[in-house]
Structures are given as C-alpha cells and as structure tokens.
Scaffold this motif. Structure first.
Motif, PDB file in Angstrom:
ATOM      1  N   ILE A 188     -65.201  -7.248 -19.440  1.00  0.00           N
ATOM      2  CA  ILE A 188     -64.285  -6.509 -18.763  1.00  0.00           C
ATOM      3  C   ILE A 188     -63.635  -5.633 -19.214  1.00  0.00           C
ATOM      4  N   PRO A 189     -64.181  -4.695 -18.431  1.00  0.00           N
ATOM      5  CA  PRO A 189     -62.914  -3.097 -19.373  1.00  0.00           C
ATOM      6  C   PRO A 189     -61.415  -3.992 -19.364  1.00  0.00           C
ATOM      7  N   LEU A 190     -60.665  -3.417 -19.929  1.00  0.00           N
ATOM      8  CA  LEU A 190     -59.829  -3.533 -19.937  1.00  0.00           C
ATOM      9  C   LEU A 190     -59.040  -2.437 -21.140  1.00  0.00           C
ATOM     10  N   SER A 191     -57.906  -1.800 -20.840  1.00  0.00           N
ATOM     11  CA  SER A 191     -56.438  -1.211 -21.192  1.00  0.00           C
ATOM     12  C   SER A 191     -55.494  -1.716 -22.036  1.00  0.00           C
ATOM     13  N   LEU A 192     -55.172  -1.079 -23.237  1.00  0.00           N
ATOM     14  CA  LEU A 192     -53.812  -2.085 -24.061  1.00  0.00           C
ATOM     15  C   LEU A 192     -52.986  -0.558 -24.300  1.00  0.00           C
ATOM     16  N   TYR A 193     -51.454  -0.965 -24.364  1.00  0.00           N
ATOM     17  CA  TYR A 193     -50.868   0.227 -24.749  1.00  0.00           C
ATOM     18  C   TYR A 193     -49.650  -0.851 -25.469  1.00  0.00           C
ATOM     19  N   ILE A 194     -49.215  -0.347 -26.957  1.00  0.00           N
ATOM     20  CA  ILE A 194     -48.555  -0.817 -27.411  1.00  0.00           C
ATOM     21  C   ILE A 194     -47.542   0.203 -28.092  1.00  0.00           C
ATOM     22  N   THR A 195     -45.939  -0.451 -28.555  1.00  0.00           N
ATOM     23  CA  THR A 195     -45.345   0.845 -29.046  1.00  0.00           C
ATOM     24  C   THR A 195     -44.567  -0.418 -29.709  1.00  0.00           C
ATOM     25  N   VAL A 196     -43.823   0.329 -30.419  1.00  0.00           N
ATOM     26  CA  VAL A 196     -42.623  -0.724 -31.458  1.00  0.00           C
ATOM     27  C   VAL A 196     -41.757   0.918 -31.857  1.00  0.00           C
ATOM     28  N   GLY A 197     -40.346   0.770 -32.129  1.00  0.00           N
ATOM     29  CA  GLY A 197     -39.122   1.579 -32.831  1.00  0.00           C
ATOM     30  C   GLY A 197     -39.880   2.197 -34.026  1.00  0.00           C
TER      31      GLY A 197
ATOM     32  N   LYS B 298     -56.679 -15.147 -20.247  1.00  0.00           N
ATOM     33  CA  LYS B 298     -57.176 -14.735 -19.298  1.00  0.00           C
ATOM     34  C   LYS B 298     -57.010 -13.009 -18.980  1.00  0.00           C
ATOM     35  N   PRO B 299     -57.975 -12.528 -19.707  1.00  0.00           N
ATOM     36  CA  PRO B 299     -58.735 -10.733 -19.490  1.00  0.00           C
ATOM     37  C   PRO B 299     -58.677 -10.201 -18.128  1.00  0.00           C
ATOM     38  N   TRP B 300     -59.272 -11.340 -17.099  1.00  0.00           N
ATOM     39  CA  TRP B 300     -59.259 -11.097 -16.268  1.00  0.00           C
ATOM     40  C   TRP B 300     -58.442 -10.725 -14.845  1.00  0.00           C
ATOM     41  N   LEU B 301     -57.332 -11.240 -15.667  1.00  0.00           N
ATOM     42  CA  LEU B 301     -56.051 -10.861 -14.503  1.00  0.00           C
ATOM     43  C   LEU B 301     -55.603  -9.701 -14.482  1.00  0.00           C
ATOM     44  N   PHE B 302     -55.562  -8.626 -15.258  1.00  0.00           N
ATOM     45  CA  PHE B 302     -54.870  -7.568 -15.590  1.00  0.00           C
ATOM     46  C   PHE B 302     -56.217  -7.004 -15.916  1.00  0.00           C
ATOM     47  N   ASN B 303     -56.295  -5.515 -15.293  1.00  0.00           N
ATOM     48  CA  ASN B 303     -57.209  -4.567 -16.264  1.00  0.00           C
ATOM     49  C   ASN B 303     -56.025  -3.454 -17.321  1.00  0.00           C
ATOM     50  N   GLY B 304     -54.846  -3.365 -16.852  1.00  0.00           N
ATOM     51  CA  GLY B 304     -53.581  -3.355 -18.341  1.00  0.00           C
ATOM     52  C   GLY B 304     -52.989  -3.951 -18.443  1.00  0.00           C
ATOM     53  N   TYR B 305     -52.941  -3.256 -19.838  1.00  0.00           N
ATOM     54  CA  TYR B 305     -51.365  -4.144 -20.489  1.00  0.00           C
ATOM     55  C   TYR B 305     -50.789  -3.828 -21.470  1.00  0.00           C
TER      56      TYR B 305
ATOM     57  N   LYS C 283     -51.901  -4.925   0.274  1.00  0.00           N
ATOM     58  CA  LYS C 283     -53.151  -4.953   0.085  1.00  0.00           C
ATOM     59  C   LYS C 283     -53.008  -4.368  -1.198  1.00  0.00           C
ATOM     60  N   LEU C 284     -53.960  -4.286  -2.387  1.00  0.00           N
ATOM     61  CA  LEU C 284     -53.974  -4.051  -3.330  1.00  0.00           C
ATOM     62  C   LEU C 284     -55.041  -3.783  -3.916  1.00  0.00           C
ATOM     63  N   ASP C 285     -55.201  -2.992  -4.454  1.00  0.00           N
ATOM     64  CA  ASP C 285     -56.364  -2.260  -5.347  1.00  0.00           C
ATOM     65  C   ASP C 285     -56.900  -3.118  -6.669  1.00  0.00           C
ATOM     66  N   ASN C 286     -58.091  -3.263  -6.765  1.00  0.00           N
ATOM     67  CA  ASN C 286     -58.290  -3.245  -8.369  1.00  0.00           C
ATOM     68  C   ASN C 286     -57.172  -2.679  -9.722  1.00  0.00           C
ATOM     69  N   ASN C 287     -56.857  -2.159  -9.785  1.00  0.00           N
ATOM     70  CA  ASN C 287     -55.249  -1.548 -11.327  1.00  0.00           C
ATOM     71  C   ASN C 287     -54.203  -2.210 -11.286  1.00  0.00           C
ATOM     72  N   ARG C 288     -54.312  -3.213 -12.166  1.00  0.00           N
ATOM     73  CA  ARG C 288     -52.913  -3.799 -12.100  1.00  0.00           C
ATOM     74  C   ARG C 288     -52.972  -4.111 -13.609  1.00  0.00           C
ATOM     75  N   VAL C 289     -52.029  -3.695 -13.203  1.00  0.00           N
ATOM     76  CA  VAL C 289     -51.583  -3.819 -15.175  1.00  0.00           C
ATOM     77  C   VAL C 289     -49.569  -4.674 -15.251  1.00  0.00           C
ATOM     78  N   LEU C 290     -49.788  -5.733 -16.687  1.00  0.00           N
ATOM     79  CA  LEU C 290     -48.547  -6.325 -16.924  1.00  0.00           C
ATOM     80  C   LEU C 290     -48.372  -5.686 -17.803  1.00  0.00           C
ATOM     81  N   SER C 291     -47.052  -5.830 -17.968  1.00  0.00           N
ATOM     82  CA  SER C 291     -46.184  -5.312 -18.895  1.00  0.00           C
ATOM     83  C   SER C 291     -44.809  -5.998 -19.243  1.00  0.00           C
ATOM     84  N   GLY C 292     -44.207  -6.233 -20.541  1.00  0.00           N
ATOM     85  CA  GLY C 292     -43.463  -7.121 -21.189  1.00  0.00           C
ATOM     86  C   GLY C 292     -42.605  -6.644 -22.394  1.00  0.00           C
ATOM     87  N   TYR C 293     -41.472  -6.944 -22.159  1.00  0.00           N
ATOM     88  CA  TYR C 293     -40.816  -6.484 -24.209  1.00  0.00           C
ATOM     89  C   TYR C 293     -40.502  -6.884 -24.559  1.00  0.00           C
ATOM     90  N   SER C 294     -40.909  -7.567 -26.253  1.00  0.00           N
ATOM     91  CA  SER C 294     -39.818  -8.235 -27.098  1.00  0.00           C
ATOM     92  C   SER C 294     -40.876  -9.770 -26.799  1.00  0.00           C
TER      93      SER C 294
END
Length: 224
Positions: free
Chosen positions: A172-181, A132-139, A108-119
C-alpha cells in the motif's frame, strides 16, 4: 488521550488524523505549530500521554525485539528473558484495537492518517510501519532511538524494507519522514545513516525524505 480539534470543527466533515506518542510532552508547542498550518483546519491531532517514567515509557515504546534497557553492546545470552524486552506490540494493539475504533466512532475521518514519534517514540513509529503498515499511510520519526541494543531496530527495519521490495503486488502507498539533530550522539547519527542506507536500497515504492537538522541536540529535535 488529548484530542485537539480544528478551531472550526464541523461534526459532519471528514478530517485527517495525526496520532503522536509522548502526548503529555510539548503540547503547547505542538498546538502553536498546528495553529499556524493551513492544513490544521482539516486535521485532528491525538496525543497519547505516558507517565514519562523510564520503565513505562520504554515498556510501551521499545519494540519487542529490543531490550528496554538502552544498551549499545551486543546482547549476552543471559539477557534473553521476555521481561527485559519492550512491549510495543501491546501498545500498538491498544492503538489498533481501542484508540482507532474509538476515534472512528466519534469523528468522521478520511484515509490520511499519520503516526508521529520522537526518540523512543520514533523507534515505535518504525516498528509500527514495519509490522502493521496499513494502519497509517504517513510516518514521522524524529530522532528515532534506533541505535540501542546493537542497532536492532535498524536491522529489523532493513529486513522489513527488503521483504517489501520483493512483494510489491500487495504493498500500500506509504510515506516516511525521518530527522536527526546534527549535534546528536554519534551513535544516533550512525543509526540515522543506516536507516537512510536501507531506504536508498529498498524503498522504491515509499515516498520518503530525511533531514539532518544542523546544530540541534537530541532534546531539541522533537518535531514541533
């Protein structure tokens, strides 16, 4: 895939979802970090492994508008064959058409879904968000490899943001977090600056944040 359930998992409870690429890399540290977070009791972590060979990893994570062979030079006309480009569209089709339905049928999943990746996985995150921004609401994009192929990923992400800015009614509402060294290659830092510039100009309806982790090299800024 590796599925990490909360320690007090309850079959009838709804959970948030984090999907990460490079799932066979750094699993122990991800598990340690998740265990320390209060939110882990409400989150299912799914890690998608790859063979971690250059060919299969670049094939799956590089967007189809960029060359698989990491190259900083402008693309010559002789290098426009389809097999030279990434196949992230097929990998994303697997996530959308197979993985997400599987998870939805077993948990059972709610609507808070995040995709995370490195490099390269970070560039896949940006590709997913822009196609396809609708697949996740957090990146979450950690050290996204957006500089290769003459900054193609940066340019395509800028195009997505500018078009989104013009069509605000359907967004649709989206959030994004980006980092770099901070100690990464200058090209990586240049791509990071380009992404930030586009976000500053166009991302009026996106909740986003970015961070330079001072002193960290590329292999150290993996998000866990």
């Amino acid at each position: 895939m590796f599925i990490r359930l909360p320690s007090n998992f309850e079959p009838n409870k709804r959970y948030s979802l984090i999907i990460r690429t490079d799932g066979n890399f750094n699993l122990t540290q991800w598990d340690s970090v998740m265990a320390e977070l209060p939110a882990q009791q409400d989150t299912i972590l799914v890690s998608i492994p790859n063979q971690f060979w250059t060919f299969t990893r670049n094939r799956d994570l590089v967007p189809p508008y960029a060359r698989q062979d990491v190259n900083t030079q402008a693309r010559p006309a002789s290098e426009n064959s389809p097999e030279l480009f990434g196949q992230a569209d097929q990998f994303l089709a697997f996530i959308e058409g197979e993985l997400l339905p599987y998870l939805e049928s077993h948990y059972k999943l709610d609507n808070n879904r995040v995709l995370s990746g490195y490099s390269a996985g970070g560039s896949f995150v940006l590709y997913t968000m822009s196609t396809k921004p609708w697949l996740f609401n957090g990146y979450f994009a950690f050290s996204p490899a957006a500089w290769y192929d003459d900054m193609t990923v940066v340019k395509e992400f800028d195009r997505f943001l500018s078009q989104r800015c013009l069509n605000t009614d359907d967004n649709i509402p989206l959030s994004l977090y980006i980092t770099v060294g901070g100690a990464e290659h200058p090209l990586m830092l240049s791509a990071f600056a380009g992404l930030n510039n586009s976000l500053n100009i166009y991302a009026n309806d996106i909740i986003w944040n970015s961070r330079i982790n001072e002193g960290l090299e590329h292999r150290e800024n993996h998000g866990a």
